[in-house]
Design a protein around this motif. Structure first.
Motif, mmCIF file in Angstrom:
data_model
loop_
_atom_site.group_PDB
_atom_site.id
_atom_site.type_symbol
_atom_site.label_atom_id
_atom_site.label_comp_id
_atom_site.label_asym_id
_atom_site.label_seq_id
_atom_site.Cartn_x
_atom_site.Cartn_y
_atom_site.Cartn_z
ATOM 1 N N TRP A 106 -5.755 13.033 -13.052
ATOM 2 C CA TRP A 106 -4.624 12.800 -12.140
ATOM 3 C C TRP A 106 -4.446 11.292 -11.902
ATOM 4 N N LEU A 107 -5.533 10.615 -11.531
ATOM 5 C CA LEU A 107 -5.462 9.191 -11.221
ATOM 6 C C LEU A 107 -4.932 8.404 -12.420
ATOM 7 N N SER A 108 -5.475 8.693 -13.599
ATOM 8 C CA SER A 108 -5.057 7.942 -14.797
ATOM 9 C C SER A 108 -3.595 8.214 -15.121
ATOM 10 N N GLU A 109 -3.201 9.482 -15.043
ATOM 11 C CA GLU A 109 -1.840 9.847 -15.424
ATOM 12 C C GLU A 109 -0.826 9.284 -14.428
ATOM 13 N N GLN A 110 -1.098 9.443 -13.142
ATOM 14 C CA GLN A 110 -0.146 9.014 -12.116
ATOM 15 C C GLN A 110 -0.035 7.495 -12.041
ATOM 16 N N ALA A 111 -1.116 6.812 -12.511
ATOM 17 C CA ALA A 111 -1.116 5.354 -12.393
ATOM 18 C C ALA A 111 -0.192 4.690 -13.398
ATOM 19 N N ASN A 112 0.201 5.423 -14.433
ATOM 20 C CA ASN A 112 0.979 4.802 -15.514
ATOM 21 C C ASN A 112 2.204 4.022 -15.047
ATOM 22 N N PRO A 113 3.023 4.580 -14.138
ATOM 23 C CA PRO A 113 4.226 3.822 -13.755
ATOM 24 C C PRO A 113 3.988 2.800 -12.644
ATOM 25 N N LEU A 114 2.725 2.587 -12.250
ATOM 26 C CA LEU A 114 2.445 1.660 -11.144
ATOM 27 C C LEU A 114 3.044 0.283 -11.386
ATOM 28 N N GLY A 115 2.899 -0.216 -12.602
ATOM 29 C CA GLY A 115 3.383 -1.554 -12.908
ATOM 30 C C GLY A 115 4.885 -1.671 -12.720
ATOM 31 N N LEU A 116 5.615 -0.655 -13.139
ATOM 32 C CA LEU A 116 7.076 -0.666 -13.052
ATOM 33 C C LEU A 116 7.551 -0.522 -11.618
ATOM 34 N N ASP B 126 4.607 -2.705 -8.901
ATOM 35 C CA ASP B 126 4.150 -4.023 -9.326
ATOM 36 C C ASP B 126 2.633 -4.196 -9.157
ATOM 37 N N ILE B 127 1.893 -3.143 -9.485
ATOM 38 C CA ILE B 127 0.425 -3.219 -9.476
ATOM 39 C C ILE B 127 -0.055 -2.780 -10.849
ATOM 40 N N SER B 128 -1.120 -3.429 -11.340
ATOM 41 C CA SER B 128 -1.655 -3.005 -12.632
ATOM 42 C C SER B 128 -2.224 -1.594 -12.509
ATOM 43 N N PRO B 129 -1.905 -0.721 -13.459
ATOM 44 C CA PRO B 129 -2.447 0.643 -13.405
ATOM 45 C C PRO B 129 -3.973 0.662 -13.401
ATOM 46 N N VAL C 180 0.841 -1.200 0.000
ATOM 47 C CA VAL C 180 0.000 0.000 0.000
ATOM 48 C C VAL C 180 0.879 1.255 0.000
ATOM 49 N N GLY C 181 1.980 1.196 0.744
ATOM 50 C CA GLY C 181 2.890 2.337 0.811
ATOM 51 C C GLY C 181 3.420 2.695 -0.574
ATOM 52 N N ASP C 182 3.904 1.663 -1.302
ATOM 53 C CA ASP C 182 4.418 1.907 -2.655
ATOM 54 C C ASP C 182 3.346 2.511 -3.535
ATOM 55 N N PHE C 183 2.128 1.949 -3.406
ATOM 56 C CA PHE C 183 1.023 2.406 -4.241
ATOM 57 C C PHE C 183 0.769 3.894 -4.046
ATOM 58 N N TRP C 184 0.653 4.317 -2.788
ATOM 59 C CA TRP C 184 0.346 5.726 -2.549
ATOM 60 C C TRP C 184 1.545 6.627 -2.837
ATOM 61 N N ASP C 185 2.754 6.079 -2.667
ATOM 62 C CA ASP C 185 3.938 6.851 -3.068
ATOM 63 C C ASP C 185 3.849 7.250 -4.532
ATOM 64 N N VAL C 186 3.456 6.254 -5.353
ATOM 65 C CA VAL C 186 3.376 6.528 -6.791
ATOM 66 C C VAL C 186 2.241 7.499 -7.094
ATOM 67 N N MET C 187 1.083 7.231 -6.486
ATOM 68 C CA MET C 187 -0.093 8.028 -6.820
ATOM 69 C C MET C 187 0.046 9.485 -6.358
ATOM 70 N N LEU C 188 0.694 9.676 -5.208
ATOM 71 C CA LEU C 188 0.711 11.018 -4.623
ATOM 72 C C LEU C 188 2.014 11.766 -4.864
#
Lengths: 363, 524
Positions: free
Chosen positions: A303-313, A316-319, A39-47
């Protein structure tokens, strides 16, 4: 009293969307945990603070989502469910690209003509559903969904039979260089440009706010949405309102893809961005059909769509996990608004009673 | 008949299902919906509850069925005090309800509709089918459990609704205006079903405002007016006239008008107006009358005899598909037939609708925006293109002051106000548009005595100021007190003209129910 009122109005406007965003963040976090990611990684990427390139993309995408939200909201304000924004902007986008590509007019005039054509085509396509509703009683929900399918097929047919061959696919003739709008490059050229026609979206938002809240037409529209019987008794011709608001909704829908067309897409072809119409419906719901609310929703979704792009890299979560966030926020906001509205109504009732009792008058 | 009905397994001995209601009170914000309600329903009888719309019948019915909870008072079923938190509790003690609007799924069979929601009782298969056939045979319903509902007529659908209630074991059946949707032959069939139910020991509470039917079926009658039960009548001895009088009342303060202000200037002339619905049924027939400046024309009639349709025809509100009108409506000499509602309003027609929540207000809009409603095209609300907020707010403030609307501010939503204050605001708004004709439909319905007196005063002032007023009311005292002329409407036709100076409520009651008028009431 009045300052307390303002505080309350602001609180009322902000509480519901805030609750909704928090709930959807919570649910998304749970989904991320279930999916076995951090969850930490996820929100790091999103925010994380968006890069300049990301910012430009967020603004550009927001403008199109905002226009789509406005288009849907015009109908929603009078309980008219124009689900056909998707088909309207697809057909309008194709036609406008065709006209602009033909370059019958020079330079910027070509842009203006294309915008008008887009609005006219969007309005006509939506107007079919409006006419069917008032003359034959066909539900606009059904007819606009069907018109979406027809628009998609029609554009596909026209493109494959009359489009220019380009690589594996076909496209409309690219617009001439003189009609391409460079946009505004606040940072380096590699970060991209903010499209010129983002201004059209802003203008549409302002016009809509004024028309809905201040004009007679807007009053009729809101009255019809709030209580159709009372609107009829007050002299509103509901049939005419249905047709006119469908036309306006369609005209705004026609504009959705215009910022992209003149900002770098240059032609209608396989890269055409689909599903903006449906995103617009979600954003209109999120923003409670108010221009400012829709703007907030559009920026959030972009914002959500744009920031989610690198989530997979990175995490390791699908955007596509952000689609859950987007879906939940719409659901949550509908519920949160209703809860807030009811508690506010109860509060008002109590205050009224207190005020009248203080006055010593029987209610 | 009763002999065969006893073989069905329903209680054959002493009938059960008596209800005693004592001193029930139910308040909604700003409105007392029920007060001093007392009814004793004897077991094994058909008990009729009558009263005009808004008399509190539906609230009482909802309390008995557990939809609403009373604020005070007691309800006993077979001598045992009961407290219903929901309809489920009511069903448990054997109370079932048949609503006016059927709740059936067209694409399901009779069997499927009946078992829906009660699958645990007899399953959904042969056992349920046998039970349905048993009930249907016992009371002569003649229903086939496997028939699709979409192919059935209104009478049969109603029998399914009754069967649904019996299937769930109800001893007491509440029927809300069951005859409103039926043609006369179906009414007869329903009544014979009801008699069989009664003879087999069921108790029936029959809600209606059709006096003929009540006298034909009921064993006991209770009358409601303005939220309270006001009397009982024995159907063997009571006449329609007496019931009508009990329903509309005669003891209220009289709203008498001063000397006549009627002029020679005919403002509204309605000529041979007719209206047929989409099935060709006549809703209005050959309606003709004139209203002069300074004259109040009252329309008396039992609810549902075309009053609503007449008002909507004059306002131009008849919706597509709900029929088309013929004849001429002249406003100050100009034929406005064919004009839309907005044109008519701009020409100076003001309108106080019978149902203020449905036709008169935007409940979730602030009062000042409600000032704009109906005046969207005219100053001070608007300049034709934009709403002039400042002027509209000022005018709303003025109405609140002049018409004594009790509200903390004009920014309060209309919903928060009590019925009387909402109505005063509507009257104020309609009078603010400088009208020439005022259509007031049940202007004091559901408002408290204070607001009623104020509204009467405003109508009298309108008359003094030279407006033509069309007043529709179910309150005969109001009609007699305010009108210069009274027309009686019955089944969409004007059947008599009366002079309020000399007419009595009894005479009006006779004309309203289609009886022979004895003296001066001349027939057209």
């Amino acid at each position: 009293m009045s300052s307390a009122k303002i505080v309350r109005a602001v609180a009322q406007a902000l509480i519901a969307p805030l609750i909704a965003v928090l709930i959807s963040a919570l649910i998304t976090s749970i989904v991320v945990v279930i999916a076995g990611a951090s969850v930490g990684d996820f929100w790091d990427v999103m925010l994380k603070v968006p890069s300049h390139r990301n910012l430009v993309n967020i603004i550009n995408q927001s403008s199109m989502i905002f226009l789509a939200g406005l288009a849907a909201a015009i109908g929603f304000r009078m309980n008219l469910f124009n689900i056909g924004v998707e088909g309207q902007y697809t057909l309008a986008g194709y036609t406008a690209a065709l006209v602009a590509g033909a370059a019958w007019f020079p330079g910027k005039l070509n842009v203006l003509v294309a915008l008008l054509v887009a609005m006219a085509v969007g309005a006509l396509w939506a107007g079919i559903a409006g006419l069917l509703k008032v003359t034959r009683g066909v539900s606009e929900v059904i007819s606009t969904i069907m018109l979406n399918a027809i628009a998609g097929t029609l554009v596909g047919y026209l493109l494959s039979n009359h489009g220019d061959q380009y690589g594996q696919g076909r496209r409309t003739t690219p617009i001439p260089a003189s009609s391409q709008l460079k946009g505004w490059t606040p940072w380096s050229v590699t970060d991209g440009a903010i499209w010129t026609l983002v201004l059209v979206a802003i203008l549409a938002g302002i016009v809509m706010a004024v028309v809905i809240n201040r004009s007679r037409f807007g009053f009729d529209l809101r009255a019809t949405g709030a209580n159709a019987d009372a609107a009829v008794a007050s002299g509103v011709n509901v049939k005419k309102m249905v047709v006119v608001s469908m036309l306006i909704s369609g005209a705004v829908a026609g504009l959705i893809w215009m910022p992209a067309l003149f900002g770098g897409a240059d032609y209608y072809g396989p890269p055409f961005q689909r599903t903006l119409g449906f995103t617009g419906i979600a954003v209109a719901l999120l923003g409670r059909n108010r221009p400012l609310g829709i703007m907030f929703g559009a920026v959030l979704f972009a914002w959500l769509s744009e920031q989610a792009n690198p989530l997979g890299l990175i995490a390791d979560i699908s955007p596509s996990v952000v689609q859950i966030t987007q879906g939940v926020v719409v659901l949550a906001v509908v519920i949160a608004y209703e809860v807030v509205r009811r508690s506010m109504a109860a509060l008002e009732q109590r205050e009224l009673r207190n005020a009248l009792e203080a006055e010593g008058a029987p209610a | 008949m009763s002999a065969t009905a006893t073989a069905t397994g329903t209680p054959t001995g002493k009938p059960t299902g008596g209800i005693v209601v004592r001193d029930v009170l139910k308040q909604f914000p700003g409105v007392v919906a029920n007060h001093d309600v007392n009814i004793t329903i004897r077991p094994g009888t058909v008990h009729a509850l009558i009263g005009e719309n808004g008399a509190g019948k539906s609230t009482l019915m909802k309390i008995l069925y557990g939809v609403q909870r009373p604020d005070a008072g007691t309800i006993e079923v077979d001598g045992v005090p009961v407290h219903f938190a929901s309809p489920t509790d009511a069903i448990k003690v054997g109370i079932g309800m048949v609503f006016q609007h059927f709740m059936l799924a067209d694409n399901l069979t009779v069997l499927e509709n009946v078992v829906l929601g009660s699958e645990k009782l007899h399953g959904i298969g042969d056992e349920a089918r046998a039970e349905i056939v048993r009930i249907s045979d016992a009371y002569g319903f003649g229903l086939d459990p496997d028939e699709l509902v979409e192919g059935l007529g209104v009478g049969q659908r109603q029998r399914i609704e009754i069967l649904k209630v019996l299937y769930r074991g109800a001893q007491i059946i509440i029927l809300d205006e069951p005859t409103a949707v039926l043609v006369p032959q179906e009414v007869d069939a329903l009544f014979s079903n009801l008699r069989e139910l009664r003879d087999s020991g069921h108790t029936i509470l029959f809600i209606s405002h059709k006096l003929d039917e009540v006298l034909a079926i009921a064993d006991d009658i209770t009358v409601m007016r303005r939220g309270a039960t006001v009397g009982e009548a024995d159907p063997k001895t009571a006449t329609k006239q007496q019931l009508a009088e009990l329903m509309v009342g005669t003891e209220l303060p009289s709203p008498e008008t001063a000397e006549s202000t009627v002029t020679d200037h005919v403002l509204l002339s309605v000529r041979d107006v007719g209206l047929v619905d989409e099935r060709g049924r006549a809703l209005l027939k050959d309606i003709s009358f004139d209203i002069r400046r300074g004259e109040v024309l009252g329309i008396a009639g039992v609810e549902g005899n075309g009053q609503e349709e007449l008002v909507e025809t004059i306002m131009g509100m008849m919706r597509h598909g709900s029929g088309h009108s013929t004849g001429h409506i002249l406003l100050d000499g100009t034929d406005i037939h064919g004009w839309d509602t907005r044109d008519r309003r701009e020409a100076g027609i003001a309108f106080i609708p019978a149902d203020r929540h449905r036709h008169g207000l935007l409940l979730d809009f602030p009062l000042w925006e409600n000032r704009v409603l109906g005046h969207q095209t005219r100053p001070p609300a608007s300049n034709g293109y934009f709403i002039t907020r400042g002027a509209a707010r000022e005018s709303a403030e003025q109405i609140v002051r002049d018409y004594d609307v009790r509200t903390p501010s004009i920014n309060t939503n209309a919903r928060a106000l009590s019925g009387g204050n909402q109505q005063k605001f509507i009257v104020g708004r309609e009078m603010s548009g400088n009208p020439v004709l005022l259509i007031a439909s049940h202007p004091t319905r559901g408002v408290d005595i204070g607001a009623q007196a104020a509204i009467w005063e405003h109508i009298k002032r309108a008359r003094r100021e030279g407006l033509a007023v069309l007043l529709i009311s179910a309150d005969l005292d109001e009609l007699i007190g305010l009108s210069d002329t009274i027309e009686v409407i019955l089944r969409g036709e004007l059947v008599g003209t009366f002079d309020p100076q000399s007419v009595t409520p009894q005479q009006l009651g006779t004309a309203m129910t289609g009886g022979k008028s004895t003296d001066e009431g001349g027939s057209r």
